[in-house]
Design an enzyme around this catalytic site. Structure first.
Site, PDB file in Angstrom:
ATOM      1  N   CYS A  29       0.836  -1.201   0.000  1.00 48.58           N
ATOM      2  CA  CYS A  29       0.000   0.000   0.000  1.00 48.58           C
ATOM      3  C   CYS A  29       0.865   1.244   0.000  1.00 48.58           C
ATOM      4  CB  CYS A  29      -0.927   0.009   1.215  1.00 48.58           C
ATOM      5  SG  CYS A  29      -0.037   0.112   2.789  1.00 48.58           S
ATOM      6  N   ASP A 428       6.136  26.379 -34.586  1.00 52.68           N
ATOM      7  CA  ASP A 428       7.107  26.749 -35.605  1.00 52.68           C
ATOM      8  C   ASP A 428       6.467  26.406 -36.961  1.00 52.68           C
ATOM      9  OD1 ASP A 428       9.642  27.194 -36.975  1.00 52.68           O
ATOM     10  OD2 ASP A 428       9.726  25.010 -37.114  1.00 52.68           O
ATOM     11  N   ASP A 646      14.439  26.407 -32.574  1.00 50.23           N
ATOM     12  CA  ASP A 646      13.266  26.322 -31.708  1.00 50.23           C
ATOM     13  C   ASP A 646      13.624  25.969 -30.268  1.00 50.23           C
ATOM     14  OD1 ASP A 646      11.557  26.761 -33.920  1.00 50.23           O
ATOM     15  OD2 ASP A 646      11.678  24.644 -34.453  1.00 50.23           O
TER      16      ASP A 646
END
Length: 768
Positions: A29, A428, A646
């Site tokens: 858990c 772009d 870019d």
């Protein structure tokens, strides 16, 4: 990281820290996750720890001095099992869990006779047989809960095992007390409650493990693409031989026959074929490949035998990088997981207090010890930290897995969580929205300049460049059979153009292919006729550049020799990508270094508004516009691009989206990489991110609701232990199953078209 025990845990990273992965056994858990993380974090030199319950892995970043043995010992001391994972090892096959299923079946068979009387079928077993059956289930088949609970107590914390062990022991103990306290009477026994809870919880854990294995299917499917051997042609003798993939080296010629998988990344040097890249790029149709085309390891060769020159093998291949990226994304924690971690830290202690208050409260109002104990047991049993621990990682694993199958690689959960908030996408143009393979549509020489000579000079300047516009110039010169001129000292000038020294000796000239911006910076005016023609071409959407003689010395003035115009075609999915983003409530923006006319033409064709167009952008300008968009956006801002220019904008955006067909620099700066050059994948990536985040929210909601509703019901006596056990088991299974629904995601049908078309249905071929 294949060092022997005692050596460093991994290869040194950029930050001088090592990274190592361990398979962790015994976690049940969210509390277990927290305990393993705390144990590893206490090791001196450990900088960062992330433990994933769904993958059952721990990722540790530590100083080089930290050894593997130290980390293994820390996990073992915390009560769990740990196994070091070799960095380049294939993903381990999921365990069959046949032993767990067998235990569930045996437990169910032993529990069934105890439950049948509740259904009106009394087998008249007698109390002692009932005691024997219940005791086997409790202490043999339920031993794992005692072991896990004891380890938790020993380390000063609690977990699900402790809650189940305490709850079922209380029910079993109460029944034994009643049996011996009233030997001559018909004792009220609760053996079936304890046995049913153990059986249901074990069954739930088996279902949970089975569902979790399905969330890792994406990685195992990708790993299955790697062939084990390759057929190599000897460079000297020309003989072909099969070798292990590890023996293949850069530059080796691999022979791939029809129907075989590509063993390496490489370039086709002989033959032509079609290649199925669907499991890597998500492209459903085979892609035509000719001499000079690149191929990727793991893709399937179609109808033709080909010879592939190896450019990458093993861990360097695109496939290996994809697997590492998906594994990394699935191993890390999403920011939303911090809430779960805070809750899990106090969850079990709070439940123990609530159970104690329930017991005392029922006794205080005059209820019998049986009622008080059973209600306290129900509180202990229904409390489920498992669902909380699985809610986020199960959804992330399923989401990143389905994304990878459709050609979208999400770098980490932070990128996924950020992507669902995207409200603006800046694109772009060249190579992202357009094909990126422009042709030269016009070449006009200035008065007094020989056109063929000028074209030859332009081709000389561009011949060493790999830029799409450069290839277009060289192709135009070759088409006119113009003999190439020698060039040297060629260099790109960011955002402005390229220059080179052409010719030699006394005839050497310093030439440039310049943008309009560079022309302005040089304070150089084009001849009137060329300037007028430039305006006309730009209005039609062409990209215009200039051939400039920069002058061999300061005494020789620079002058414009010729005008070059280029055209490019929109990608097939560009218009649909913008339209889909619009329907998703996302604004599209165009950033380009090209002129305003070209940018406006493309924007109009794509249905963008004029105010969304930014032309004449240098790399720094793109980053600046992104920053401005972030300042006014109500959500996140994404940048989609594919080039070196870019990279600053990709890094400046809240999240960068890079085309894998672009440069490595762009991909490194991006949070999401698209494995094929299709702008529609931008919308797909955002859609998957949104759906994944919704699954995380749904899972956390249900995990909290189970407890917020179930615990009070149990405390007030409205839920018996058996129903509580069933609800607890169901909560974990439902959370993982809900996450697995992401695997049914499909890309929008019918998006692939042969060519882009305008609103009237006519094919679009737009200038760059």
């Amino acid at each position: 990281m294949s060092a022997s025990p005692g050596q460093n845990v991994g290869a040194v990273s950029d930050t001088a820290l090592n990274t190592a992965e361990f398979a962790i056994g015994g976690m049940t858990c969210a509390s277990c996750v927290r305990r393993v993380e705390k144990a590893l974090a206490k090791v001196p030199g450990v900088e960062q720890v992330s433990v994933n319950l769904a993958t059952e892995k721990a990722t540790v970043r530590a100083e080089p001095s930290v050894s593997r043995d130290q980390l293994l010992a820390a996990v073992t001391k915390a009560g769990y099992e740990a196994t070091f994972i070799e960095p380049e090892a294939a993903p381990a096959a999921a365990p069959a869990h046949s032993g767990e299923l067998a235990a569930v079946v045996v437990s169910a068979l032993l529990t069934l006779p105890l439950v049948l009387p509740m259904l009106g079928i009394d087998l008249h077993l007698g109390v002692w047989i009932s005691l024997a059956l219940a005791s086997i289930v409790q202490f043999v088949l339920g031993a794992r809960f005692y072991v896990g609970g004891f380890k938790a107590v020993r380390s000063g914390e609690g977990n699900m095992d402790l809650l189940v062990a305490l709850g079922t022991s209380a029910a079993w103990g109460l029944s034994v007390y009643e049996l011996f306290a009233h030997p001559g009477e018909t004792a009220h026994l609760y053996f079936e409650a304890a046995a049913v809870v153990i059986t249901l919880v074990r069954f739930g854990k088996w279902l949970e493990a089975r569902a979790k294995r399905q969330t890792t299917d994406a990685i195992r499917a990708l790993d299955a693409l790697r062939p084990e051997r390759a057929r190599i042609r000897d460079a000297v003798t020309g003989q072909e031989r099969e070798v292990a993939l590890a023996e293949v080296r850069h530059g080796d010629m691999a022979i791939v026959r029809p129907g075989e998988r590509m063993p390496v990344d490489g370039v086709i040097r002989e033959g032509r074929t079609h290649v199925d890249e669907s499991l890597i790029t998500g492209e459903s149709l085979p892609v035509a490949k000719e001499t000079g085309a690149r191929v990727t390891a793991g893709s399937i060769n179609g109808e033709g035998a080909i010879a592939v020159e190896t450019t990458a093998t093993g861990a360097e291949t695109t496939l290996a990088r994809i697997i590492r990226l998906v594994e990394s994304a699935q191993a890390e924690k999403a920011p939303i997981q911090r809430l779960v971690d805070r809750v899990s830290a106090i969850f079990v202690p709070v439940i123990l207090v609530i159970a104690l208050v329930t017991l005392i409260g029922w006794l205080a109002v005059g209820a019998g010890a049986e009622t008080a104990v059973l209600n306290a047991v129900a509180v202990l049993v229904i409390a489920c930290p498992c669902a909380l621990g699985l809610a986020t990682p199960a959804a992330i694993m399923a989401g990143t897995g389905v994304a990878a199958r459709h050609g979208v690689l999400i770098k980490d959960p932070q990128a996924l969580e950020m992507a669902h908030r995207i409200r603006i996408v800046a694109f772009d143009k060249t190579g992202t929205l357009t094909v990126g393979k422009p042709s030269m549509t016009e070449f006009d020489a200035a008065d007094g300049v020989d056109r063929k000579e000028a074209l030859g000079l332009a081709a000389a300047v561009q011949r060493l460049s790999d830029h799409p516009l450069a290839r277009a110039v060289v192709a135009a010169a070759d088409a006119e059979s113009i003999q190439p001129v020698g060039a040297s000292n060629a260099k790109a000038v960011a955002g402005r153009g390229v220059e080179a020294h052409v010719g030699g000796g006394l005839n050497e000239r310093r030439l440039a292919i310049a943008s309009a911006r560079w022309l302005e910076e040089l304070q150089l005016a084009a001849p009137d006729a060329l300037a007028t023609r430039s305006e006309e071409l730009e209005k039609l959407g062409n990209t215009v550049s200039w051939l400039v003689d920069l002058g061999a010395s300061p005494d020789v003035p620079a002058r414009v020799l010729a005008l070059l115009a280029f055209g490019d075609s929109l990608k097939a999915g560009a218009r649909q990508a913008i339209a889909r983003l619009n329907t998703m409530g996302i604004q599209s923006v165009l950033l380009t270094g090209d002129n305003a006319g070209s940018a406006a033409s493309v924007a109009h064709s794509l249905g963008m508004t004029p105010d969304a167009v930014h032309a004449h952008m240098l790399p720094a300008d793109k980053a600046r516009v992104i920053t401005e968009l972030k300042a006014r956006a109500t959500g996140a801002v994404a940048m989609a691009g594919d080039g070196i220019n870019d990279a600053p904008a990709l890094a400046a955006a809240d999240i960068g989206i890079a085309m894998a067909t672009g440069t490595d620099v762009a991909m490194e700066a991006a949070g999401i990489t698209l494995m094929r050059s299709d702008p529609v994948l931008v919308a797909d990536a955002i859609d998957i991110a949104r759906r994944t985040y919704r699954k995380i929210q749904q899972n956390l909601f249900w995990a909290f609701v189970y407890n917020l509703i179930g615990i009070p019901l149990a405390a007030f006596g409205l839920l018996n232990p058996m129903l509580a056990g069933a609800a607890m088991a169901f909560s974990s299974v439902s959370v993982v199953t809900n996450a697995l629904l992401l695997r049914t995601w499909r890309a929008q049908a019918g998006r692939a078209v042969a060519e882009a078309r305008d609103p009237e249905g006519k094919p679009i071929t737009r200038p760059a």
